[in-house]
Design a protein around this motif. Structure first.
Motif, PDB file in Angstrom:
ATOM      1  N   VAL A   1      55.430  44.247  84.312  1.00 14.74           N
ATOM      2  CA  VAL A   1      54.697  43.796  85.829  1.00 14.74           C
ATOM      3  C   VAL A   1      53.620  44.208  85.890  1.00 14.74           C
ATOM      4  O   VAL A   1      52.884  45.360  85.732  1.00 14.74           O
ATOM      5  CB  VAL A   1      55.605  44.804  86.735  1.00 14.74           C
ATOM      6  N   SER A   2      52.551  43.196  86.286  1.00 14.41           N
ATOM      7  CA  SER A   2      51.086  43.451  86.633  1.00 14.41           C
ATOM      8  C   SER A   2      50.894  42.520  87.853  1.00 14.41           C
ATOM      9  O   SER A   2      51.664  42.023  88.299  1.00 14.41           O
ATOM     10  CB  SER A   2      50.469  42.928  85.415  1.00 14.41           C
ATOM     11  N   ARG A   3      49.660  42.671  88.169  1.00 18.86           N
ATOM     12  CA  ARG A   3      48.885  41.813  89.124  1.00 18.86           C
ATOM     13  C   ARG A   3      49.203  40.307  88.889  1.00 18.86           C
ATOM     14  O   ARG A   3      49.428  39.645  89.824  1.00 18.86           O
ATOM     15  CB  ARG A   3      47.619  42.225  89.333  1.00 18.86           C
ATOM     16  N   GLU A   4      48.810  39.920  87.717  1.00 20.85           N
ATOM     17  CA  GLU A   4      49.023  38.626  87.495  1.00 20.85           C
ATOM     18  C   GLU A   4      50.380  38.081  87.291  1.00 20.85           C
ATOM     19  O   GLU A   4      50.682  36.772  88.148  1.00 20.85           O
ATOM     20  CB  GLU A   4      48.302  38.378  85.924  1.00 20.85           C
ATOM     21  N   SER A   5      51.474  38.715  86.791  1.00 16.04           N
ATOM     22  CA  SER A   5      52.732  38.612  87.111  1.00 16.04           C
ATOM     23  C   SER A   5      53.335  38.397  88.273  1.00 16.04           C
ATOM     24  O   SER A   5      53.922  37.377  88.782  1.00 16.04           O
ATOM     25  CB  SER A   5      53.618  39.262  86.189  1.00 16.04           C
ATOM     26  N   GLN A   6      52.793  39.258  89.115  1.00 18.34           N
ATOM     27  CA  GLN A   6      53.312  39.447  90.667  1.00 18.34           C
ATOM     28  C   GLN A   6      52.752  38.149  91.358  1.00 18.34           C
ATOM     29  O   GLN A   6      53.478  37.434  92.100  1.00 18.34           O
ATOM     30  CB  GLN A   6      52.626  40.646  91.418  1.00 18.34           C
ATOM     31  N   LEU A   7      51.491  37.662  91.043  1.00 17.77           N
ATOM     32  CA  LEU A   7      50.759  36.654  91.683  1.00 17.77           C
ATOM     33  C   LEU A   7      51.363  35.196  91.106  1.00 17.77           C
ATOM     34  O   LEU A   7      51.748  34.279  91.899  1.00 17.77           O
ATOM     35  CB  LEU A   7      49.463  36.629  91.585  1.00 17.77           C
ATOM     36  N   ARG A   8      51.966  35.345  89.950  1.00 12.71           N
ATOM     37  CA  ARG A   8      52.601  34.137  89.541  1.00 12.71           C
ATOM     38  C   ARG A   8      53.947  33.751  90.064  1.00 12.71           C
ATOM     39  O   ARG A   8      54.348  32.765  90.457  1.00 12.71           O
ATOM     40  CB  ARG A   8      52.734  34.289  88.054  1.00 12.71           C
ATOM     41  N   HIS A   9      54.671  35.081  90.132  1.00 11.64           N
ATOM     42  CA  HIS A   9      56.105  35.006  90.935  1.00 11.64           C
ATOM     43  C   HIS A   9      55.865  34.514  92.254  1.00 11.64           C
ATOM     44  O   HIS A   9      56.827  33.834  92.910  1.00 11.64           O
ATOM     45  CB  HIS A   9      56.766  36.240  91.022  1.00 11.64           C
ATOM     46  N   LEU A  10      54.964  35.124  93.103  1.00 11.37           N
ATOM     47  CA  LEU A  10      54.662  34.701  94.430  1.00 11.37           C
ATOM     48  C   LEU A  10      54.375  32.964  94.759  1.00 11.37           C
ATOM     49  O   LEU A  10      54.850  32.499  95.526  1.00 11.37           O
ATOM     50  CB  LEU A  10      53.619  35.516  95.050  1.00 11.37           C
ATOM     51  N   ALA A  11      53.677  32.736  93.630  1.00  6.70           N
ATOM     52  CA  ALA A  11      53.154  31.258  93.692  1.00  6.70           C
ATOM     53  C   ALA A  11      54.598  30.401  93.706  1.00  6.70           C
ATOM     54  O   ALA A  11      54.594  29.349  94.045  1.00  6.70           O
ATOM     55  CB  ALA A  11      52.119  30.900  92.750  1.00  6.70           C
ATOM     56  N   GLY A  12      55.190  30.942  92.644  1.00  6.34           N
ATOM     57  CA  GLY A  12      56.308  30.278  92.460  1.00  6.34           C
ATOM     58  C   GLY A  12      57.383  30.273  93.696  1.00  6.34           C
ATOM     59  O   GLY A  12      57.930  29.045  94.035  1.00  6.34           O
ATOM     60  N   TRP A  13      57.321  31.208  94.580  1.00  5.05           N
ATOM     61  CA  TRP A  13      58.178  30.991  95.602  1.00  5.05           C
ATOM     62  C   TRP A  13      57.543  30.034  96.675  1.00  5.05           C
ATOM     63  O   TRP A  13      58.297  29.584  97.553  1.00  5.05           O
ATOM     64  CB  TRP A  13      58.210  32.682  96.272  1.00  5.05           C
ATOM     65  N   PHE A  14      56.276  30.268  96.893  1.00  3.45           N
ATOM     66  CA  PHE A  14      55.620  29.338  97.719  1.00  3.45           C
ATOM     67  C   PHE A  14      55.948  27.653  97.428  1.00  3.45           C
ATOM     68  O   PHE A  14      56.285  27.168  98.135  1.00  3.45           O
ATOM     69  CB  PHE A  14      54.407  29.438  97.634  1.00  3.45           C
ATOM     70  N   ALA A  15      55.725  27.451  96.026  1.00  4.85           N
ATOM     71  CA  ALA A  15      56.098  26.210  95.688  1.00  4.85           C
ATOM     72  C   ALA A  15      57.722  25.760  95.851  1.00  4.85           C
ATOM     73  O   ALA A  15      57.977  24.600  95.955  1.00  4.85           O
ATOM     74  CB  ALA A  15      55.743  26.080  94.239  1.00  4.85           C
ATOM     75  N   ALA A  16      58.439  26.900  95.835  1.00  6.18           N
ATOM     76  CA  ALA A  16      59.989  26.603  95.840  1.00  6.18           C
ATOM     77  C   ALA A  16      60.451  26.538  97.434  1.00  6.18           C
ATOM     78  O   ALA A  16      61.565  26.559  97.714  1.00  6.18           O
ATOM     79  CB  ALA A  16      60.740  27.534  94.979  1.00  6.18           C
ATOM     80  N   ALA A  17      59.696  26.611  98.290  1.00  8.54           N
ATOM     81  CA  ALA A  17      59.965  26.944  99.725  1.00  8.54           C
ATOM     82  C   ALA A  17      60.380  25.565 100.156  1.00  8.54           C
ATOM     83  O   ALA A  17      59.917  24.549 100.186  1.00  8.54           O
ATOM     84  CB  ALA A  17      58.750  27.506 100.415  1.00  8.54           C
ATOM     85  N   PRO A  18      61.493  25.728 100.914  1.00  7.23           N
ATOM     86  CA  PRO A  18      62.272  24.406 101.377  1.00  7.23           C
ATOM     87  C   PRO A  18      61.438  23.580 102.494  1.00  7.23           C
ATOM     88  O   PRO A  18      61.355  22.408 102.508  1.00  7.23           O
ATOM     89  CB  PRO A  18      63.565  24.528 101.626  1.00  7.23           C
ATOM     90  N   THR A  19      60.888  24.387 103.246  1.00  5.79           N
ATOM     91  CA  THR A  19      60.041  23.733 104.589  1.00  5.79           C
ATOM     92  C   THR A  19      58.984  24.426 104.629  1.00  5.79           C
ATOM     93  O   THR A  19      58.444  25.321 103.944  1.00  5.79           O
ATOM     94  CB  THR A  19      60.986  23.897 105.622  1.00  5.79           C
ATOM     95  N   GLU A  20      57.871  23.754 105.465  1.00  5.78           N
ATOM     96  CA  GLU A  20      56.580  24.218 105.721  1.00  5.78           C
ATOM     97  C   GLU A  20      56.717  25.605 106.669  1.00  5.78           C
ATOM     98  O   GLU A  20      56.125  26.531 106.426  1.00  5.78           O
ATOM     99  CB  GLU A  20      55.705  23.104 106.430  1.00  5.78           C
ATOM    100  N   ASP A  21      57.724  25.867 107.427  1.00  9.55           N
ATOM    101  CA  ASP A  21      58.012  26.821 108.342  1.00  9.55           C
ATOM    102  C   ASP A  21      58.455  28.132 107.343  1.00  9.55           C
ATOM    103  O   ASP A  21      57.883  29.101 107.692  1.00  9.55           O
ATOM    104  CB  ASP A  21      58.974  26.687 109.366  1.00  9.55           C
TER     105      ASP A  21
END
Length: 503
Positions: free
Chosen positions: A318-338
């Motif tokens: 777990v590092s800052r890079e891996s945390q940001l990559r996981h967060l970017a994946g969550w944003f990309a998988a968000a079903p709606t803009e809200d």
């Protein structure tokens, strides 16, 4: 009516400072790249023992220096305004060259030649040093310590022989060496602190250099502990030959003839005082060499902490890079803009800015928990809107100082320092064995043990001995065939296969 006086001198000094600051105007001007290349052309000519240059000669030099830069394509008529502006700023000096005039028309065109002014060259070199500085080349000047010791021994011999020229050369060499040592140490620990505090460290690059870094600091700390008593003894030997005669002879041989002899003596006296303060402790204060060694040991501890943090990060994955990559994946998988906005709000909490601290007049109607995007606008004062600070009701009240309490605390602190210095002297005189140490001596012994054990950093191999120093007392911790015991007021201190030596 005389113009002399404090106000006149202050105004003259302010004008001189403003005149010197104008020398750096070329570094922030619109055509700063062209100005810098023009000055580099003068510096190239200076290296070839050519002082005076015309605009055409500057253009020819730029063709060789900067063939791929826009400055390399400047014509002489384009360089002339640059030279004139540098002359107005005081970086260059201008003079008329009548020897190169061949016709009356050339005489009327006034051929000028330019050269660096004395302070202009210093300003150019300062800018070039900043542009060429490499922050990854910082290091501790460990090899300067034997040079300082040798120069101090030769300085004492020169003072006994009344050789003023040699005294002047040795004092200049000592001043330059110590200045370089101090500046290198300050830059090294500043860069190391930035490395320890940063969150963007690359584990691979740090792990590849950590052995060399720890070895470099350990060797510097060991050499500083070994040479500091020798340097203090050498300084005492120089002072025994007469410091006043030493300063007077150095000032008499000083080549700065524009300075009066008394100012030269005060200058060298201040430099000698700074040199002695580095390696000898005054009363109960700690010398600068002891402070530097303590800072080195603290830096070693900080690097070891960083090494442990990097190792745990690599092991856990777990590092800052891996945390940001996981967060970017969550944003990309968000079903709606809200849903993406809700995730952004939960992670960064930027929905309710607090850069203007104010509330609605009716706090029950518009609570503070409501977002600024939904709440109605709130009237704010003009001062808050223009400066970002709320309107002040007036000047703050006067701070009440308790000088008597401050004085008592200071006297108590000095008394504690004197008691600690006396305990250190008693410990050095009586040793640590064959007697029972009192409370003050026990405190000094434990602090020296802490310093010695902190320096025992093993990078590879084994550590045979280590030292710690405080208030002029030096403790050496070495290996022993059997365990030793020290009797203290707090009980017995058992040292497993170690032996203490206090001097």
């Amino acid at each position: 009516m005389s113009d002399s006086g404090p106000d006149h001198d202050a105004a003259r000094d302010a004008f001189a400072r403003d005149d010197r600051l104008r020398l750096f105007a070329f570094a922030t001007a619109e055509k700063r790249a062209d100005y810098l290349w023009v000055l580099r052309a003068f510096d190239q000519a200076r290296a070839n023992y050519v002082v005076l240059l015309r605009a055409g000669e500057v253009a020819e030099t730029l063709v060789r220096l900067a063939p791929d830069q826009p400055a390399g394509r400047l014509a002489p008529n384009e360089i002339t305004p640059l030279l004139e502006q540098l002359h107005l700023w005081g970086v260059l000096e201008r003079s008329y060259d009548g020897s190169r005039v061949a016709t009356l028309a050339e005489y009327r065109n006034r051929h000028f030649v330019y050269q660096f002014s004395q302070v202009g060259y210093q300003a150019f070199r300062a800018v070039e040093d900043v542009l060429g500085a490499r922050l990854d080349e910082v290091s501790l000047s460990r090899l300067a310590l034997p040079d300082l010791l040798a120069d101090l021994v030769e300085l004492a011999a020169a003072n006994r022989a009344a050789d003023g020229d040699l005294i002047y050369r040795k004092l200049r060499r000592l001043d330059d060496t110590l200045t370089d040592l101090a500046s290198r140490a300050a830059q090294f620990y500043l860069t190391l602190g930035e490395l320890v505090r940063t969150t963007e460290i690359t584990p691979e690059s740090f792990l590849s250099h950590k052995d060399a870094l720890l070895t470099h600091m350990r060797e510097f700390s060991s050499d500083l502990a070994r040479y500091a008593p020798k340097l203090a003894e050498a300084i005492t030997g120089v002072e025994a030959t007469g410091v006043e005669r030493l300063i007077a002879r150095a000032a008499a041989s000083d080549e700065r003839v524009m300075l009066p002899i008394d100012e030269r003596e005060r200058d060298w006296a201040a430099r000698w005082a700074g040199l002695t303060q580095w390696f000898t402790a005054v009363e109960s204060e700690v010398s600068e060499s002891d402070r530097l060694r303590e800072g080195t040991m603290n830096a070693i501890a900080a690097v070891l902490t960083l090494l442990r943090r990097v190792t745990e990060t690599r092991r856990g994955g777990v590092s800052r890079e891996s945390q940001l990559r996981h967060l970017a994946g969550w944003f990309a998988a968000a079903p709606t803009e809200d849903a993406a906005h809700a995730l952004f709000q939960a992670v960064f909490d930027l929905g309710r800015p607090r850069h203007l601290s104010t509330v609605h007049p009716d706090a029950d109607l518009i609570p503070d928990s409501r977002s600024w995007w939904e709440a109605p606008p709130v009237e704010i004062s003009r001062t808050l809107a223009e400066t970002g600070r709320p309107a002040s009701p007036g000047l703050p009240g006067r701070v009440q100082r308790n000088d008597a309490s401050i004085r008592r605390l200071r006297e108590r602190q000095l008394a504690a320092q004197r008691a600690r210095a006396a305990a250190a002297s008693s410990l050095a005189a009586g040793g640590a064995y064959d007697r029972t140490l009192d409370e003050e001596e026990t405190e000094v012994l434990l602090s020296l043990l802490n310093a010695a054990l902190t320096a025992r950093v093993t990078v590879s191999g084994s550590v045979r001995s280590s030292t710690g120093s405080e208030n002029g007392v030096r403790l050496t911790l070495s290996q022993h065939e059997t365990s030793t015991t020290v009797q203290t007021s707090r009980g017995r201190l058992h040292l497993d296969r170690l032996k203490l030596s206090v001097q």
